[in-house]
Every structure is written in C-alpha cells, then in structure tokens.
Design a protein around this motif. Structure first.
Motif, mmCIF file in Angstrom:
data_model
loop_
_atom_site.group_PDB
_atom_site.id
_atom_site.type_symbol
_atom_site.label_atom_id
_atom_site.label_comp_id
_atom_site.label_asym_id
_atom_site.label_seq_id
_atom_site.Cartn_x
_atom_site.Cartn_y
_atom_site.Cartn_z
ATOM 1 N N HIS A 206 0.835 -1.200 0.000
ATOM 2 C CA HIS A 206 0.000 0.000 0.000
ATOM 3 C C HIS A 206 0.871 1.252 0.000
ATOM 4 N N TRP A 207 1.933 1.230 0.818
ATOM 5 C CA TRP A 207 2.830 2.400 0.856
ATOM 6 C C TRP A 207 3.533 2.584 -0.487
ATOM 7 N N LEU A 208 4.035 1.504 -1.077
ATOM 8 C CA LEU A 208 4.767 1.583 -2.336
ATOM 9 C C LEU A 208 3.869 2.087 -3.460
ATOM 10 N N THR A 209 2.629 1.615 -3.495
ATOM 11 C CA THR A 209 1.702 2.060 -4.536
ATOM 12 C C THR A 209 1.483 3.568 -4.480
ATOM 13 N N LYS A 210 1.315 4.083 -3.259
ATOM 14 C CA LYS A 210 1.139 5.532 -3.114
ATOM 15 C C LYS A 210 2.437 6.282 -3.417
ATOM 16 N N ALA A 211 3.582 5.728 -2.969
ATOM 17 C CA ALA A 211 4.865 6.410 -3.175
ATOM 18 C C ALA A 211 5.188 6.555 -4.659
ATOM 19 N N LEU A 212 4.845 5.559 -5.450
ATOM 20 C CA LEU A 212 5.094 5.623 -6.887
ATOM 21 C C LEU A 212 4.269 6.719 -7.558
ATOM 22 N N HIS A 213 3.212 7.155 -6.891
ATOM 23 C CA HIS A 213 2.400 8.264 -7.396
ATOM 24 C C HIS A 213 2.738 9.574 -6.693
ATOM 25 N N GLY A 214 3.855 9.588 -5.951
ATOM 26 C CA GLY A 214 4.298 10.819 -5.300
ATOM 27 C C GLY A 214 3.673 11.101 -3.955
ATOM 28 N N ASP A 215 2.976 10.140 -3.394
ATOM 29 C CA ASP A 215 2.322 10.324 -2.096
ATOM 30 C C ASP A 215 3.033 9.465 -1.053
ATOM 31 N N LEU A 216 3.748 10.108 -0.130
ATOM 32 C CA LEU A 216 4.472 9.383 0.917
ATOM 33 C C LEU A 216 3.638 9.207 2.173
ATOM 34 N N GLY A 217 2.363 9.548 2.097
ATOM 35 C CA GLY A 217 1.487 9.322 3.236
ATOM 36 C C GLY A 217 1.368 10.529 4.148
ATOM 37 N N VAL B 169 6.707 8.754 8.386
ATOM 38 C CA VAL B 169 7.776 9.755 8.399
ATOM 39 C C VAL B 169 9.147 9.079 8.347
ATOM 40 N N ILE B 170 9.314 8.006 9.112
ATOM 41 C CA ILE B 170 10.584 7.277 9.092
ATOM 42 C C ILE B 170 10.879 6.763 7.686
ATOM 43 N N GLN B 171 9.872 6.216 7.046
ATOM 44 C CA GLN B 171 10.034 5.696 5.693
ATOM 45 C C GLN B 171 10.387 6.824 4.716
ATOM 46 N N GLY B 172 9.783 7.974 4.907
ATOM 47 C CA GLY B 172 10.083 9.112 4.042
ATOM 48 C C GLY B 172 11.509 9.612 4.224
ATOM 49 N N VAL B 173 11.961 9.700 5.473
ATOM 50 C CA VAL B 173 13.339 10.134 5.738
ATOM 51 C C VAL B 173 14.335 9.165 5.116
ATOM 52 N N ALA B 174 14.098 7.867 5.287
ATOM 53 C CA ALA B 174 14.989 6.860 4.710
ATOM 54 C C ALA B 174 15.028 6.977 3.188
ATOM 55 N N LEU B 175 13.878 7.234 2.572
ATOM 56 C CA LEU B 175 13.827 7.385 1.122
ATOM 57 C C LEU B 175 14.607 8.610 0.673
ATOM 58 N N TYR B 176 14.467 9.725 1.366
ATOM 59 C CA TYR B 176 15.198 10.946 1.014
ATOM 60 C C TYR B 176 16.705 10.726 1.160
ATOM 61 N N PHE B 177 17.117 10.070 2.249
ATOM 62 C CA PHE B 177 18.536 9.808 2.446
ATOM 63 C C PHE B 177 19.070 8.894 1.345
ATOM 64 N N CYS B 178 18.286 7.890 0.963
ATOM 65 C CA CYS B 178 18.719 6.964 -0.080
ATOM 66 C C CYS B 178 18.859 7.683 -1.414
ATOM 67 N N LEU B 179 17.914 8.550 -1.735
ATOM 68 C CA LEU B 179 18.011 9.323 -2.969
ATOM 69 C C LEU B 179 19.220 10.256 -2.931
ATOM 70 N N GLY B 180 19.541 10.769 -1.758
ATOM 71 C CA GLY B 180 20.746 11.591 -1.631
ATOM 72 C C GLY B 180 21.998 10.797 -1.932
ATOM 73 N N VAL B 181 22.053 9.545 -1.455
ATOM 74 C CA VAL B 181 23.201 8.679 -1.741
ATOM 75 C C VAL B 181 23.311 8.419 -3.243
ATOM 76 N N VAL B 182 22.169 8.180 -3.898
ATOM 77 C CA VAL B 182 22.170 7.931 -5.342
ATOM 78 C C VAL B 182 22.711 9.143 -6.099
ATOM 79 N N VAL B 183 22.248 10.330 -5.731
ATOM 80 C CA VAL B 183 22.691 11.545 -6.412
ATOM 81 C C VAL B 183 24.180 11.771 -6.218
ATOM 82 N N VAL B 184 24.668 11.567 -4.994
ATOM 83 C CA VAL B 184 26.092 11.772 -4.726
ATOM 84 C C VAL B 184 26.946 10.773 -5.502
ATOM 85 N N ASN B 185 26.537 9.521 -5.520
ATOM 86 C CA ASN B 185 27.292 8.519 -6.275
ATOM 87 C C ASN B 185 27.317 8.850 -7.765
#
Length: 313
Positions: free
Chosen positions: A67-78, A280-296
């Motif tokens: 359920h979370w992934l389906t919403k996240a793919l549409h830009g909704d992190l809850g 919120v925890i899931q959103g923070v982890a996602l933002y941090f992961c995207l930051g790692v991707v951008v830096v790499n």
C-alpha cells in the motif's frame, strides 16, 4: 557520458527498493504501537485495536508495504500519524537545514583538506607530520562532542555566534551563515583531516611518477606540474573520499542537529522513531537513499571528467 548516467540510474533502482523494504520491515518489527503514541496510555484495548485497524497496522507487513509503495510511486508518501501533516511537506520543510549542513561541511572539507594535503605533499617535513597528527585527532574526536565545545567557546562564552537554531537563507543570508558556522565546523573536522592525509599521500605518489620528471626536464614550472598535472591524477581517491564523507554526513547530522537544536531531517528521524511514526521514518529513509544515489552519480561524473576511460566502465 549519457550512457553512464542512465546505467547508474538503472543500477540505483534496486538500491532504493531494497532500502525502502528493509526500512519498512525493521520499523514494523520494532516493539511499540503507534496507537499508544497517538491515543496515549489511558485508552482502552478496544480503542487501540480500532485505531490499528483504521491505520492498517493489523494487516501483514507485506500488505502494508505494498500500500505504501503504490502511493509512493504516485508521489504520495502518506501522512504523519502524529501531526496528520503530509510527510512530503514535513520533509521538504526540513531538508533545507540538513542540506545546508551537509553541503557546507563537504565544501569546507574539500577546500581545507585539499589545501592542507597540498602543503603537506609539496613541503613535507613538519607540515606532513603535522597533517598526520591533526588527522588522528580529527578522527578521534566525536563531532557531537566537538559541537558542544565549539558552542561553549564561541557562543556561550564569547557570544560571537548563535548557540542553537537555524535561520533559512531566504529569511536572512547573514544569519543563515552565522547559524551554520559552528555545526558545519563540527561536522567537517574529521573530514578535513582525512581528506588532507589522502590528498598528501596521493599527490606524493603522483609526483614520483616518470611523467613528472619529464615535465621538469622540459622546464615546466613546478607550480604548473603540481596543480595542473599531478593534482588531477591524484584527485580520484580524494573524490571517492569526499563522496563517502558526504554520505556519512547524512547520518552524522542526527547528533549535530540535536546538539544545535536544528530542525532538520536528522532530528525528525529521531523524533519519528521514538514515536513509531512509520510514514515519516520511511520518508526520511527514502530521502537519504536518494541523496546517496545523487552523490554517487556526481562522483561517477567527476571520475569521467578526470579520467575519460571511466566513462565507458
């Protein structure tokens, strides 16, 4: 270069997916009930069960994740379980402070670290030994302890800088800079010393190569040899270290943000974890992961600029 970017982005997709799954499962399995944080400890078991059912926490973990992934793919992190605010708006409201700290600390690390390493490689002697000594101290001192010391010396006693808080750049550029000096210095201490040592060692190795002797025999000025030729060849391990340091700062800001009372993603992650606010925890982890991707990706692009052979790897 475009093929390199596309290849790296495709390789990043499994990483983002794996991090989101791991974070969701670990937080879901952590002892604690969000219903208790929301309703308090005086509610009845029936009220807790009703709220868990309404929020979907009585469903299997994989169903909740889907359920979370389906919403996240549409830009909704809850929505935050505690504040009832959009997770995306909460994260976007705090990401400026965290990025200011991380980018500022990385830039300071790069400028001072490369400058000190350059001096140590060219001059050697006492400067080189001093770099080693400072590097050991920088790695040994925890950044949160250094932050407390800096706040005590320069804010509480001298009164030169603010001890806590963060001022957005749009509100006041001068106060924004003042609010960043102490936390950025605390975060950058270990990085500066590490980059200085890496730059010195890599540059020494580059200066010992045969092409340097050939350039000197051709009468090329020493300054040009060091800055234009040797430093570029020695830069790849330094860039790697800066990228690693940037990624480590995403986690390192958690303690420093709490020391200086800065409302960033790190402090949000701590508070959300305490209250078991899963979205919120899931959103923070996602933002941090995207930051790692951008830096790499940026590190790979710098590799390609420094060494064209890396563009086809």
């Amino acid at each position: 270069m475009i093929r390199l970017i596309l290849r790296r982005l495709l390789l990043a997709l499994p990483l983002v997916f794996a991090v989101s799954v791991l974070t969701f499962v670990l937080v879901a399995l952590t002892p604690g009930d969000p219903a208790v944080s929301i309703l308090g400890s005086n509610a009845t078991k029936e009220q807790y069960a009703e709220l868990d059912h309404r929020l979907g926490f009585d469903q299997p973990v994989w169903t909740q994740y889907w359920h979370w992934l389906t919403k996240a793919l549409h830009g909704d992190l809850g929505t935050s379980l505690l504040s009832s605010q959009s997770v995306t708006s909460q994260l976007n409201g705090r990401i400026g402070a965290t990025l200011s700290l991380v980018v500022g600390a990385t830039l300071l690390t790069a400028l001072l670290g490369i400058a000190l390493g350059l001096m140590g490689a060219v001059r050697g002697g006492a400067v080189g030994r001093g770099t080693d000594l400072v590097a050991m101290l920088g790695f040994a001192i925890p950044n949160f302890w250094l932050g407390l010391v800096l706040a005590d010396l320069f804010a509480l006693r001298a009164g030169w800088l603010p001890a806590t808080g963060y001022v957005p750049f749009g509100q006041s550029p001068s106060r924004w800079l003042e609010s960043l000096i102490l936390p950025v210095a605390a975060l950058a201490a270990a990085g500066v010393t590490g980059v200085a040592k890496q730059t010195r060692d890599s540059l020494r190795d580059a200066l010992s190569q045969g092409y340097v002797d050939a350039l000197r025999a051709d009468g090329v000025p020493e300054r040009t040899i060091v800055l234009r030729h040797a430093l570029k060849n020695a830069a790849i391990p330094v860039v790697t270290m800066l990228g690693t340091f940037f990624v480590s700062l995403l986690g390192g800001t958690i303690l420093v943000e709490n020391v200086f009372a800065i409302q960033g993603l790190g402090s949000l992650a701590v508070g959300s974890t305490t209250e078991h606010d899963l979205p919120v925890i899931q959103g923070v982890a996602l933002y941090f992961c995207l930051g790692v991707v951008v830096v790499n990706l940026l590190v790979d692009l710098v590799y390609g600029w420094l060494n064209p052979k890396a563009r086809i790897s």
